[in-house]
Design a protein around this motif. Structure first.
Motif, mmCIF file in Angstrom:
data_model
loop_
_atom_site.group_PDB
_atom_site.id
_atom_site.type_symbol
_atom_site.label_atom_id
_atom_site.label_comp_id
_atom_site.label_asym_id
_atom_site.label_seq_id
_atom_site.Cartn_x
_atom_site.Cartn_y
_atom_site.Cartn_z
ATOM 1 N N PRO A 5 -3.036 14.808 -24.614
ATOM 2 C CA PRO A 5 -3.690 14.602 -23.324
ATOM 3 C C PRO A 5 -3.950 13.112 -23.126
ATOM 4 C CG PRO A 5 -5.265 15.413 -24.917
ATOM 5 C CD PRO A 5 -3.931 15.415 -25.595
ATOM 6 N N GLU A 6 -3.696 12.642 -21.925
ATOM 7 C CA GLU A 6 -3.828 11.204 -21.649
ATOM 8 C C GLU A 6 -5.094 10.904 -20.854
ATOM 9 O OE1 GLU A 6 -2.401 7.392 -22.213
ATOM 10 O OE2 GLU A 6 -1.484 9.217 -22.934
ATOM 11 N N THR A 7 -5.230 11.497 -19.686
ATOM 12 C CA THR A 7 -6.404 11.253 -18.843
ATOM 13 C C THR A 7 -6.850 12.564 -18.211
ATOM 14 O OG1 THR A 7 -5.068 10.774 -16.891
ATOM 15 C CG2 THR A 7 -5.719 8.893 -18.242
ATOM 16 N N LEU A 8 -8.121 12.577 -17.794
ATOM 17 C CA LEU A 8 -8.676 13.711 -17.064
ATOM 18 C C LEU A 8 -9.525 13.148 -15.936
ATOM 19 C CD1 LEU A 8 -9.258 16.734 -16.727
ATOM 20 C CD2 LEU A 8 -11.132 16.469 -18.333
ATOM 21 N N SER A 9 -9.045 13.322 -14.713
ATOM 22 C CA SER A 9 -9.806 12.826 -13.566
ATOM 23 C C SER A 9 -9.766 13.867 -12.459
ATOM 24 C CB SER A 9 -9.261 11.484 -13.073
ATOM 25 O OG SER A 9 -7.939 11.635 -12.617
ATOM 26 N N GLU A 10 -10.942 14.167 -11.937
ATOM 27 C CA GLU A 10 -11.107 15.127 -10.849
ATOM 28 C C GLU A 10 -10.464 16.475 -11.168
ATOM 29 O OE1 GLU A 10 -9.774 13.287 -7.271
ATOM 30 O OE2 GLU A 10 -11.146 11.602 -7.473
ATOM 31 N N GLY A 11 -10.556 16.899 -12.415
ATOM 32 C CA GLY A 11 -10.051 18.205 -12.814
ATOM 33 C C GLY A 11 -8.576 18.250 -13.155
ATOM 34 N N VAL A 12 -7.852 17.154 -13.006
ATOM 35 C CA VAL A 12 -6.413 17.112 -13.291
ATOM 36 C C VAL A 12 -6.216 16.459 -14.654
ATOM 37 C CG1 VAL A 12 -4.159 16.284 -12.534
ATOM 38 C CG2 VAL A 12 -5.864 16.963 -10.841
ATOM 39 N N LEU A 13 -5.668 17.214 -15.584
ATOM 40 C CA LEU A 13 -5.401 16.714 -16.929
ATOM 41 C C LEU A 13 -3.951 16.244 -17.004
ATOM 42 C CD1 LEU A 13 -6.382 16.365 -19.879
ATOM 43 C CD2 LEU A 13 -5.516 18.662 -20.315
ATOM 44 N N LEU A 14 -3.776 14.980 -17.350
ATOM 45 C CA LEU A 14 -2.439 14.415 -17.511
ATOM 46 C C LEU A 14 -2.042 14.566 -18.972
ATOM 47 C CD1 LEU A 14 -0.011 12.750 -16.432
ATOM 48 C CD2 LEU A 14 -1.275 10.722 -17.140
ATOM 49 N N VAL A 15 -0.928 15.255 -19.206
ATOM 50 C CA VAL A 15 -0.421 15.483 -20.555
ATOM 51 C C VAL A 15 0.924 14.787 -20.672
ATOM 52 C CG1 VAL A 15 0.312 17.236 -22.216
ATOM 53 C CG2 VAL A 15 -1.598 17.701 -20.697
ATOM 54 N N VAL A 16 1.081 13.979 -21.721
ATOM 55 C CA VAL A 16 2.326 13.251 -21.958
ATOM 56 C C VAL A 16 3.076 13.959 -23.078
ATOM 57 C CG1 VAL A 16 3.347 11.055 -22.638
ATOM 58 C CG2 VAL A 16 1.297 11.089 -21.228
ATOM 59 N N ALA A 17 4.311 14.376 -22.789
ATOM 60 C CA ALA A 17 5.152 15.062 -23.768
ATOM 61 C C ALA A 17 6.046 14.042 -24.462
ATOM 62 C CB ALA A 17 5.997 16.126 -23.084
ATOM 63 N N GLU A 18 6.529 14.409 -25.645
ATOM 64 C CA GLU A 18 7.359 13.471 -26.413
ATOM 65 C C GLU A 18 8.793 13.412 -25.917
ATOM 66 O OE1 GLU A 18 8.745 16.257 -30.181
ATOM 67 O OE2 GLU A 18 7.327 14.646 -30.496
ATOM 68 N N SER A 19 9.240 14.426 -25.180
ATOM 69 C CA SER A 19 10.606 14.420 -24.649
ATOM 70 C C SER A 19 10.608 15.157 -23.313
ATOM 71 C CB SER A 19 11.575 15.097 -25.622
ATOM 72 O OG SER A 19 11.276 16.471 -25.716
ATOM 73 N N THR A 20 11.687 14.996 -22.564
ATOM 74 C CA THR A 20 11.788 15.694 -21.282
ATOM 75 C C THR A 20 11.922 17.199 -21.488
ATOM 76 O OG1 THR A 20 14.172 15.255 -21.263
ATOM 77 C CG2 THR A 20 12.756 13.723 -20.054
ATOM 78 N N ALA A 21 12.536 17.609 -22.588
ATOM 79 C CA ALA A 21 12.643 19.039 -22.874
ATOM 80 C C ALA A 21 11.256 19.638 -23.117
ATOM 81 C CB ALA A 21 13.538 19.260 -24.088
#
Length: 166
Positions: free
Chosen positions: A95-111
């Motif tokens: 998980p990268e950031t959480l703002s206004e209820g939206v959690l940004l998740v960064v994956a290691e690959s596009t798959a």
């Protein structure tokens, strides 16, 4: 006692005890004053409020008294990410950031980003169950990104800083 024979230790102790009792009997007795306020009662066999408390209970009461519950919920999303989503998923994203209820998740690959987008309803269900329904309302999954020349929220289309080289 006779003067001829030496005093025994038990006779000396008995004489000292009698002298102490006589001195105590001649002294006036202090009166007991009652302290104003409620009488202290025993808490019984269970733990009372004035007994030492477990650390977790003290931290929970501090969080609720100071109204830090929303911050601790947000912190638990990041701190307990591995336990919430499981070690398999957690090893491939963060998980990268959480703002206004939206959690940004960064994956290691596009798959893995595609896989996480498909698993988003399941992950949101786990987050609602373990953290609370109002903390994370939606999941935004992105794949790995290449370095960008963009600085800030606005940008101009073009080649970037290399467009002046000819």
């Amino acid at each position: 006692m006779s003067e001829d024979r030496p005093a025994r230790p038990s006779d000396i102790a008995r004489a000292a005890l009698e002298a102490a009792r006589a001195a105590s009997a001649s002294r006036p007795r202090p009166t007991r004053r009652r302290v104003a306020g409620p009488r202290r009662s025993w808490s019984g066999p269970g733990p009372g409020a004035d007994d030492p408390q477990p650390l977790g209970r003290l931290v929970d009461s501090l969080v609720s008294n100071e109204d830090w519950s929303s911050r601790t919920k947000v912190g638990s999303v990041f701190g307990r990410w591995d336990a919430i989503v499981g070690p398999d998923i957690a090893s491939h994203c963060r998980p990268e950031t959480l703002s206004e209820g939206v959690l940004l998740v960064v994956a290691e690959s596009t798959a893995w980003a595609t896989q996480l987008r498909l698993l988003a309803p399941t992950i949101l269900g786990k987050l609602r169950a373990q953290v609370g329904g109002d903390v994370v309302t939606s999941l935004r999954v992105v794949g790995p990104t290449a370095p960008s020349w963009k600085k800030g929220p606005r940008s101009v289309r073009g080649r970037g800083p290399r467009d002046t080289y000819g």
